[in-house]
Design a protein around this motif. Structure first.
Motif, short mmCIF file in Angstrom:
data_model
loop_
_atom_site.label_atom_id
_atom_site.label_comp_id
_atom_site.label_asym_id
_atom_site.label_seq_id
_atom_site.Cartn_x
_atom_site.Cartn_y
_atom_site.Cartn_z
N LEU A 101 5.57 6.20 2.07
CA LEU A 101 5.42 5.56 0.76
C LEU A 101 3.94 5.49 0.42
CD1 LEU A 101 7.98 2.69 1.45
CD2 LEU A 101 8.43 5.08 0.81
N SER A 102 3.50 6.42 -0.40
CA SER A 102 2.07 6.60 -0.68
C SER A 102 1.34 6.99 0.60
CB SER A 102 1.44 5.34 -1.29
OG SER A 102 1.98 5.07 -2.56
N GLY A 103 1.73 8.13 1.16
CA GLY A 103 1.12 8.58 2.41
C GLY A 103 1.33 10.06 2.62
N ALA A 104 0.77 10.57 3.72
CA ALA A 104 0.86 11.98 4.06
C ALA A 104 0.48 12.16 5.52
CB ALA A 104 -0.06 12.81 3.16
N GLN B 131 -2.69 10.65 -9.31
CA GLN B 131 -4.09 10.35 -9.02
C GLN B 131 -4.15 9.08 -8.17
OE1 GLN B 131 -4.12 10.43 -13.02
NE2 GLN B 131 -3.88 12.63 -12.77
N ASP B 132 -4.01 9.29 -6.88
CA ASP B 132 -4.07 8.18 -5.93
C ASP B 132 -5.47 8.15 -5.32
OD1 ASP B 132 -3.94 6.78 -3.33
OD2 ASP B 132 -1.78 6.72 -3.69
N GLY C 289 -2.79 5.36 -9.46
CA GLY C 289 -2.24 4.17 -8.82
C GLY C 289 -2.10 4.34 -7.33
N HIS C 290 -1.82 3.25 -6.67
CA HIS C 290 -1.59 3.25 -5.23
C HIS C 290 -0.79 2.01 -4.91
CE1 HIS C 290 -2.30 4.21 -1.01
NE2 HIS C 290 -2.59 2.93 -0.81
N GLY C 291 0.52 2.17 -4.82
CA GLY C 291 1.37 1.02 -4.56
C GLY C 291 2.80 1.44 -4.35
#
Length: 219
Positions: A125-128, A170-171, A202-204
Motif C-alpha cells: 500500500l504505497s510501496g514497491a 506523483q508520490d 499524494g502518499h496515503g
C-alpha cells in the motif's frame, strides 16, 4: 534491534485467516492495527511487527544496497517471525497475507518476493520492491528521484500468488516507475498482480487498498 510482534484480532480458537500488517516510517504496530479493524473480518488474526525506532531503515528504500542491507535483514526477520507465529497458532500458511503501508509496504512486498511462496497474498500500500542489490551499470535516474536502479534477482516461484500494489501517480516517496517495475518482477515470478495508480499527488492509504485487502481475506 529486535522488532516486537503485537497480536490483535481473532483469537487462535476461531481464526480462519491471518494478516501480518507492517507500519511505515514514524508509525507503530498499534497505529497500523486499526486498518485491520476496518476490514470488518471477525475471524482474522493479526500481527503487527513494530520496530523499536519506529522506522525499518533510516533512509529512502531507493538508497544503495550497502545502506539498506542490514536494516532490511532485520525487517525481513521480523516478517518471518510474524508469519511463523501465526502458523504456530494453527493458521495455515495459505490463509496468511502480508501487507504494509509506505516503508512497511516495501518491507512486506520484499518479504513476499523472497519468501512468499504459499502465502494467501501480498499487499504493498504505497510501496514497491527494495531489490536484491545495485544494478551493475546503475546511474542516477530522474524517474527514481535521482537514485540508481536496483537488481531484482529472486529465486522464488510465486505462481498464483495474488499481489496488490498501489501508489499515487506523483508520490513524493515511492516513484511510480519503481512500482511498475515491481509489478513486472512479480509477474515474472508467476504472481497475479493488480496495480492501482491513484491520480495526482499524494502518499496515503486509499479506499481501494481496504477493498483489495478485504476482498482477498474474505475468500
Amino acid at each position: 534491534m529486535t522488532a516486537r510482534l503485537l497480536r490483535s484480532g481473532a483469537p487462535a480458537s476461531r481464526a480462519r485467516a491471518g494478516l501480518v500488517l507492517v507500519h511505515g516510517r514514524g508509525g507503530s504496530g498499534a497505529e497500523i492495527a486499526p486498518l485491520a479493524d476496518a476490514l470488518g473480518l471477525p475471524d482474522l488474526a493479526v500481527i503487527t511487527p513494530e520496530h523499536p525506532a519506529r522506522s525499518w531503515w533510516p533512509t529512502s528504500f531507493l538508497a544503495p544496497h550497502a545502506q539498506m542491507a542490514g536494516p532490511l535483514e532485520t525487517g525481513l526477520a521480523a516478517m518471518g517471525a510474524a508469519v511463523a507465529a501465526l502458523e504456530a497458532e494453527g493458521v495455515p500458511r495459505a490463509a496468511i497475507a502480508v501487507a504494509g503501508f509506505s516503508q512497511g509496504a516495501c518491507l512486506a512486498v520484499e518479504y513476499a518476493a523472497r519468501f512468499g511462496a504459499g502465502l494467501a497474498g501480498a499487499f504493498g500500500l504505497s510501496g514497491a520492491l527494495v531489490g536484491t542489490g545495485d544494478a551493475a551499470l546503475g546511474s542516477a535516474d530522474p524517474g527514481l528521484y535521482g537514485f540508481a536502479e536496483k537488481q531484482f534477482d529472486y529465486a522464488s516461484d510465486l505462481t498464483g500468488l495474488p499481489v496488490y500494489l498501489s501508489v499515487h501517480a506523483q508520490d513524493p516517496h515511492i516513484p511510480l516507475a519503481r512500482t511498475r517495475r515491481s509489478a513486472e518482477v512479480f509477474e515474472t515470478l508467476g504472481a497475479k498482480v493488480d496495480t492501482y495508480v491513484a491520480p495526482g499527488a499524494g502518499h496515503g492509504l486509499l479506499a481501494e487498498d481496504v477493498t483489495a485487502l478485504r476482498g482477498l481475506l474474505n475468500r
